[in-house]
Scaffold this motif. Structure first.
Motif, mmCIF file in Angstrom:
data_model
loop_
_atom_site.group_PDB
_atom_site.id
_atom_site.type_symbol
_atom_site.label_atom_id
_atom_site.label_comp_id
_atom_site.label_asym_id
_atom_site.label_seq_id
_atom_site.Cartn_x
_atom_site.Cartn_y
_atom_site.Cartn_z
ATOM 1 N N GLY A 28 0.794 -1.228 0.000
ATOM 2 C CA GLY A 28 0.000 0.000 0.000
ATOM 3 C C GLY A 28 0.826 1.277 0.000
ATOM 4 O O GLY A 28 0.261 2.366 0.022
ATOM 5 N N GLN A 29 2.140 1.157 -0.002
ATOM 6 C CA GLN A 29 2.999 2.343 0.016
ATOM 7 C C GLN A 29 2.853 3.100 -1.301
ATOM 8 O O GLN A 29 2.818 2.517 -2.376
ATOM 9 C CB GLN A 29 4.458 1.936 0.214
ATOM 10 C CG GLN A 29 5.415 3.101 0.245
ATOM 11 C CD GLN A 29 6.843 2.662 0.545
ATOM 12 O OE1 GLN A 29 7.091 1.496 0.864
ATOM 13 N NE2 GLN A 29 7.773 3.572 0.432
ATOM 14 N N ARG A 30 2.775 4.410 -1.201
ATOM 15 C CA ARG A 30 2.660 5.253 -2.387
ATOM 16 C C ARG A 30 4.051 5.489 -2.964
ATOM 17 O O ARG A 30 4.996 5.770 -2.242
ATOM 18 C CB ARG A 30 2.021 6.591 -2.035
ATOM 19 C CG ARG A 30 1.842 7.515 -3.233
ATOM 20 C CD ARG A 30 1.210 8.817 -2.796
ATOM 21 N NE ARG A 30 -0.190 8.611 -2.519
ATOM 22 C CZ ARG A 30 -1.171 9.055 -3.289
ATOM 23 N NH1 ARG A 30 -0.897 9.745 -4.374
ATOM 24 N NH2 ARG A 30 -2.425 8.827 -2.969
ATOM 25 N N ARG A 32 6.113 7.063 -6.803
ATOM 26 C CA ARG A 32 5.921 7.891 -8.000
ATOM 27 C C ARG A 32 6.519 7.161 -9.192
ATOM 28 O O ARG A 32 7.669 6.729 -9.159
ATOM 29 C CB ARG A 32 6.606 9.239 -7.828
ATOM 30 C CG ARG A 32 6.517 10.108 -9.085
ATOM 31 C CD ARG A 32 7.068 11.489 -8.861
ATOM 32 N NE ARG A 32 6.169 12.173 -7.930
ATOM 33 C CZ ARG A 32 6.591 12.953 -6.941
ATOM 34 N NH1 ARG A 32 7.871 13.155 -6.749
ATOM 35 N NH2 ARG A 32 5.737 13.529 -6.126
#
Length: 75
Positions: A28-30, A32
């Motif tokens: 679930g880590q965001r 880029r």
């Protein structure tokens, strides 16, 4: 910020990684994503075919003469 370059394939609306990341990630880590597409050989040839588009015969002669003087390329 820690960065790692990973290859992925876009399938069915999601990115599938070609290899697992070396950077530890939490579920679930965001992150880029920066998308860089690879050009097809046909696209590269089309770009190369247009390198001299719009040059006059004199321009082409000048470019050829400069290319033959390779010792001057890097000063």
């Amino acid at each position: 910020m820690t960065t790692e370059r990973l290859d992925a394939i876009f399938e069915h609306g999601t990115f599938r990684l070609v290899q697992h990341p070396q950077i530890p990630l939490r579920e679930g880590q965001r992150v880029r994503l920066v998308i860089e597409t690879e050009e097809s050989p046909e696209a590269i040839l089309a770009l190369a075919a247009n390198v001299y588009a719009g040059f006059s015969p004199d321009d082409l002669t000048e470019v050829e003469q400069i290319a033959l003087q390779r010792h001057d390329f890097f000063g």
